[in-house]
Design a protein around this motif. Sequence first.
Motif, PDB file in Angstrom:
ATOM      1  N   VAL A  39      -6.161  35.400 -11.641  1.00  7.77           N
ATOM      2  CA  VAL A  39      -4.793  34.866 -11.552  1.00  7.77           C
ATOM      3  C   VAL A  39      -4.709  33.490 -12.201  1.00  7.77           C
ATOM      4  CG1 VAL A  39      -2.966  34.140  -9.973  1.00  7.77           C
ATOM      5  CG2 VAL A  39      -4.289  36.199  -9.476  1.00  7.77           C
ATOM      6  N   PHE A  40      -5.725  32.662 -11.977  1.00 11.67           N
ATOM      7  CA  PHE A  40      -5.720  31.315 -12.554  1.00 11.67           C
ATOM      8  C   PHE A  40      -5.738  31.367 -14.080  1.00 11.67           C
ATOM      9  CE2 PHE A  40      -7.336  27.186 -13.829  1.00 11.67           C
ATOM     10  CZ  PHE A  40      -6.740  26.321 -12.924  1.00 11.67           C
ATOM     11  N   MET A  41      -6.424  32.358 -14.635  1.00 14.82           N
ATOM     12  CA  MET A  41      -6.532  32.482 -16.093  1.00 14.82           C
ATOM     13  C   MET A  41      -5.205  32.833 -16.750  1.00 14.82           C
ATOM     14  SD  MET A  41      -9.539  32.113 -17.671  1.00 14.82           S
ATOM     15  CE  MET A  41      -9.428  33.262 -19.037  1.00 14.82           C
ATOM     16  N   GLY A  42      -4.289  33.402 -16.009  1.00 10.71           N
ATOM     17  CA  GLY A  42      -3.057  33.887 -16.601  1.00 10.71           C
ATOM     18  C   GLY A  42      -1.998  32.818 -16.751  1.00 10.71           C
ATOM     19  N   GLY A  43      -1.379  32.748 -17.934  1.00  8.48           N
ATOM     20  CA  GLY A  43      -0.189  31.932 -18.092  1.00  8.48           C
ATOM     21  C   GLY A  43      -0.387  30.514 -18.555  1.00  8.48           C
ATOM     22  N   ASN A  44      -1.602  30.076 -18.850  1.00  7.09           N
ATOM     23  CA  ASN A  44      -1.823  28.714 -19.323  1.00  7.09           C
ATOM     24  C   ASN A  44      -2.797  28.746 -20.492  1.00  7.09           C
ATOM     25  OD1 ASN A  44      -2.426  26.005 -19.763  1.00  7.09           O
ATOM     26  ND2 ASN A  44      -2.402  25.473 -17.605  1.00  7.09           N
ATOM     27  N   VAL A  51      -6.525  15.391  -3.693  1.00  8.74           N
ATOM     28  CA  VAL A  51      -6.487  16.532  -4.600  1.00  8.74           C
ATOM     29  C   VAL A  51      -6.445  15.962  -6.011  1.00  8.74           C
ATOM     30  CG1 VAL A  51      -5.139  18.503  -5.388  1.00  8.74           C
ATOM     31  CG2 VAL A  51      -5.307  18.004  -2.942  1.00  8.74           C
ATOM     32  N   LEU A  52      -7.347  16.382  -6.864  1.00  9.65           N
ATOM     33  CA  LEU A  52      -7.398  15.763  -8.182  1.00  9.65           C
ATOM     34  C   LEU A  52      -7.929  16.723  -9.234  1.00  9.65           C
ATOM     35  CD1 LEU A  52     -10.641  15.285  -8.462  1.00  9.65           C
ATOM     36  CD2 LEU A  52     -10.159  13.158  -7.264  1.00  9.65           C
ATOM     37  N   VAL A  53      -7.781  16.283 -10.475  1.00 10.88           N
ATOM     38  CA  VAL A  53      -8.396  16.945 -11.615  1.00 10.88           C
ATOM     39  C   VAL A  53      -9.444  15.990 -12.159  1.00 10.88           C
ATOM     40  CG1 VAL A  53      -8.053  17.887 -13.911  1.00 10.88           C
ATOM     41  CG2 VAL A  53      -6.281  18.183 -12.181  1.00 10.88           C
ATOM     42  N   GLU A  54     -10.691  16.366 -12.097  1.00  7.36           N
ATOM     43  CA  GLU A  54     -11.783  15.533 -12.585  1.00  7.36           C
ATOM     44  C   GLU A  54     -12.248  16.081 -13.937  1.00  7.36           C
ATOM     45  OE1 GLU A  54     -14.947  12.550 -12.134  1.00  7.36           O
ATOM     46  OE2 GLU A  54     -12.973  12.862 -11.221  1.00  7.36           O
ATOM     47  N   TRP A  55     -12.336  15.202 -14.936  1.00  6.08           N
ATOM     48  CA  TRP A  55     -12.779  15.622 -16.271  1.00  6.08           C
ATOM     49  C   TRP A  55     -14.222  15.224 -16.497  1.00  6.08           C
ATOM     50  CZ3 TRP A  55      -9.828  17.349 -20.745  1.00  6.08           C
ATOM     51  CH2 TRP A  55      -8.521  17.726 -20.413  1.00  6.08           C
ATOM     52  N   GLN A  56     -14.923  16.072 -17.214  1.00  2.00           N
ATOM     53  CA  GLN A  56     -16.285  15.738 -17.656  1.00  2.00           C
ATOM     54  C   GLN A  56     -16.279  15.603 -19.160  1.00  2.00           C
ATOM     55  OE1 GLN A  56     -19.441  18.381 -16.501  1.00  2.00           O
ATOM     56  NE2 GLN A  56     -20.153  16.871 -15.055  1.00  2.00           N
ATOM     57  N   GLU A  84      -2.733  13.825 -19.828  1.00  2.00           N
ATOM     58  CA  GLU A  84      -1.795  13.908 -18.708  1.00  2.00           C
ATOM     59  C   GLU A  84      -1.040  15.236 -18.713  1.00  2.00           C
ATOM     60  OE1 GLU A  84      -1.942  11.489 -20.913  1.00  2.00           O
ATOM     61  OE2 GLU A  84      -2.891   9.892 -19.737  1.00  2.00           O
ATOM     62  N   ASP A  85      -0.684  15.727 -19.905  1.00  3.96           N
ATOM     63  CA  ASP A  85       0.047  16.997 -19.992  1.00  3.96           C
ATOM     64  C   ASP A  85      -0.831  18.162 -19.544  1.00  3.96           C
ATOM     65  OD1 ASP A  85       2.129  15.532 -20.989  1.00  3.96           O
ATOM     66  OD2 ASP A  85       1.903  16.207 -23.069  1.00  3.96           O
ATOM     67  N   VAL A  86      -2.091  18.124 -19.947  1.00  2.57           N
ATOM     68  CA  VAL A  86      -3.017  19.188 -19.555  1.00  2.57           C
ATOM     69  C   VAL A  86      -3.218  19.177 -18.046  1.00  2.57           C
ATOM     70  CG1 VAL A  86      -5.356  20.101 -19.806  1.00  2.57           C
ATOM     71  CG2 VAL A  86      -4.166  19.166 -21.800  1.00  2.57           C
ATOM     72  N   GLU A  87      -3.427  17.990 -17.478  1.00  2.00           N
ATOM     73  CA  GLU A  87      -3.636  17.876 -16.034  1.00  2.00           C
ATOM     74  C   GLU A  87      -2.424  18.382 -15.268  1.00  2.00           C
ATOM     75  OE1 GLU A  87      -4.602  13.847 -15.186  1.00  2.00           O
ATOM     76  OE2 GLU A  87      -6.648  13.990 -15.978  1.00  2.00           O
ATOM     77  N   ARG A  88      -1.238  18.012 -15.737  1.00  3.09           N
ATOM     78  CA  ARG A  88      -0.012  18.433 -15.052  1.00  3.09           C
ATOM     79  C   ARG A  88       0.088  19.960 -15.011  1.00  3.09           C
ATOM     80  NH1 ARG A  88       3.317  16.361 -18.355  1.00  3.09           N
ATOM     81  NH2 ARG A  88       3.020  14.247 -17.546  1.00  3.09           N
ATOM     82  N   GLY A  89      -0.237  20.605 -16.128  1.00  2.00           N
ATOM     83  CA  GLY A  89      -0.184  22.065 -16.175  1.00  2.00           C
ATOM     84  C   GLY A  89      -1.227  22.711 -15.286  1.00  2.00           C
ATOM     85  N   LEU A  90      -2.420  22.127 -15.249  1.00  2.00           N
ATOM     86  CA  LEU A  90      -3.485  22.697 -14.423  1.00  2.00           C
ATOM     87  C   LEU A  90      -3.179  22.557 -12.940  1.00  2.00           C
ATOM     88  CD1 LEU A  90      -6.648  21.477 -16.389  1.00  2.00           C
ATOM     89  CD2 LEU A  90      -5.692  23.783 -16.326  1.00  2.00           C
ATOM     90  N   ASP A 119      -0.758  25.137 -12.048  1.00  2.00           N
ATOM     91  CA  ASP A 119      -1.442  26.423 -11.915  1.00  2.00           C
ATOM     92  C   ASP A 119      -2.147  26.526 -10.570  1.00  2.00           C
ATOM     93  OD1 ASP A 119      -0.724  27.500 -14.343  1.00  2.00           O
ATOM     94  OD2 ASP A 119      -2.482  26.767 -15.393  1.00  2.00           O
ATOM     95  N   MET A 120      -2.779  25.438 -10.147  1.00  2.00           N
ATOM     96  CA  MET A 120      -3.471  25.444  -8.870  1.00  2.00           C
ATOM     97  C   MET A 120      -2.501  25.711  -7.729  1.00  2.00           C
ATOM     98  SD  MET A 120      -6.105  22.607  -7.286  1.00  2.00           S
ATOM     99  CE  MET A 120      -4.879  21.451  -6.680  1.00  2.00           C
ATOM    100  N   ASP A 121      -1.333  25.086  -7.773  1.00  2.00           N
ATOM    101  CA  ASP A 121      -0.323  25.326  -6.738  1.00  2.00           C
ATOM    102  C   ASP A 121       0.155  26.776  -6.767  1.00  2.00           C
ATOM    103  OD1 ASP A 121      -0.480  22.698  -5.936  1.00  2.00           O
ATOM    104  OD2 ASP A 121       1.248  22.028  -7.121  1.00  2.00           O
TER     105      ASP A 121
END
Length: 557
Positions: free
Chosen positions: A447-452, A552-557, A484-490, A493-495
């Motif tokens: 489900v997470f893979m779909g739509g982004n 709740v966060l998005v952590e980048w490597q 920021e745009d990528v994080e917002r979309g992810l 998706d998580m929600d």
Amino acid sequence: MTVANRTSYPVDQLLHWAEQTPDATWLTQYDAGARRTMSWREAADDVGRMASALKAKGWPAGSRVAIAGMNCAHWFLADLAIQMAGLVPVGIYARQASQTTQWILKHCDAKAIFIGPMPSAMATDMLQQGLPDGIVTIAMPYDGAPAAEHSWAGFARAHLPLRRYDQPSAETLATLVYTSGTTGNAKGVMLSYGNLAFTSAVFREVIPAKPGERLFSYLPLAHILERVAVEMASLYWGAEVYFLERVEKMSEQLMEAKPTRFVAVPLVLSRLQASFTARIPERQLRALVKRRWIGPLLRKRMVTRLGLQDSRALFCGAAPIPHATLLFFRDVLGLDVYECYGQSEALYCSMNRPGAQRLGSVGKPFSDANLRLAKDGEIQVRHPGVMLGYFNDPKQTAAAFTDDGWLKTGDKGRFDDDGYLYITGRVKEIFKTAKGKYVAPGPIETVFMGGNDDVDQCCLIGMHLTQPVMVVSVSHTALTKPREDVERGLLADMDRVNAPLEDHEKIAKLLVVAEHWSSENALLTPTLKVRRNEIEARYAAAVTQVARRREVLVEWQ
């Protein structure tokens, strides 16, 4: 050429077409920018000469001979020559760790190996490092094929085509297919001629062939999906086959081939989808294709750009496909994708088909395929396509079957009221969080893979964690966008994914990695499935750090 009886196996089909339509083109190969074709008569002559050369080595019947390299015409020819000589072909992935290659070649005691064009110098080095001492090496006639002890022409030059083909029985071992495996050493699945004949017949009967069938070969031939759905299908249908030369030429050569059937794995279809939506948002595309005049023209242009304008059927298997991708192909491109279900050990089991399709399911079982669900939901199978067992591994073979002879697939599933099968996860992939709650990651990842389009792959990790963390490998397109745009979309998706989940299943954090997952870095199998244990090991420290934070966060490597 004489044939002992009339049961039709792959070599029989080659001889049939060489007699009935000798000058018709069977194989179309690109090599170093040149386009080469091979007729049925030419192929049969080449196969017959190589079979004679192999028999002249005096190896016992049933000895194993490996085939390595990218998909090409001589992969087919080697496969058929090995069978004609009474030997057993063993496929080796072009992008495979040297330790795995060495394990397979030693485990099956391969007498020789045909080596075709390789995708890179690194892949060539890995293959050569994996070759055991004493194995006979034969180079296929391509610029990209590494040097070997023998050339194809040199090995077969002194031999006339084999005059007698002693057809095997249905119980005879036809091929070994080593599972790519997400954990442990690969297991050699033993498939008989009867297994292959049954599966080929079922596949052909579900959607019968029409004159002028064309197929495009690009998925690994070491995997049984490509062997059955392309190589064997071409032999039974008399279909022409085009071979992909290089990944970067996929678009160009697919457009030239214009296949009438197209076989894919989910990641391929998701990337084809992204090639459009990265330029024009999907919402806008959906609106445009509904417009009276521009819609049909736009759809035709997009499908032609993919080279799929002549495709009567698109098949997808090997892993779950996001629902959103199926809807994109149906609603935007006007192409139905028929999901099918099977595995190396059981070949085909069920399939969606024209007039009998339900999105999200893998279709209804074939009429001759018996499927049942165990008490824990595991899918169990019994039909004439089920393997003989695992090569030289009686313990694993015994463990693969129930006491009453049904194959334990390791997949969990459910049937709806109309008999459609849905895959709900893998039995062994279910993990327990630190709260003592069980989570099935597969459906959540799908489900997470779909739509982004920013998501290329993902893997849910939760063992010993209070709450699961999703590790996301972003697409090349995402790396060109503002972070920021990528994080917002992810986060959106998580929600979206979390909304219907129970509290203990909800994704708590996202770990985003720029590293591209592939079979070369061992994070994907050769058939583009996630190696869960490798992902967990690679990012263990980062996942632990992310999980310890409260927000709740998005952590980048």
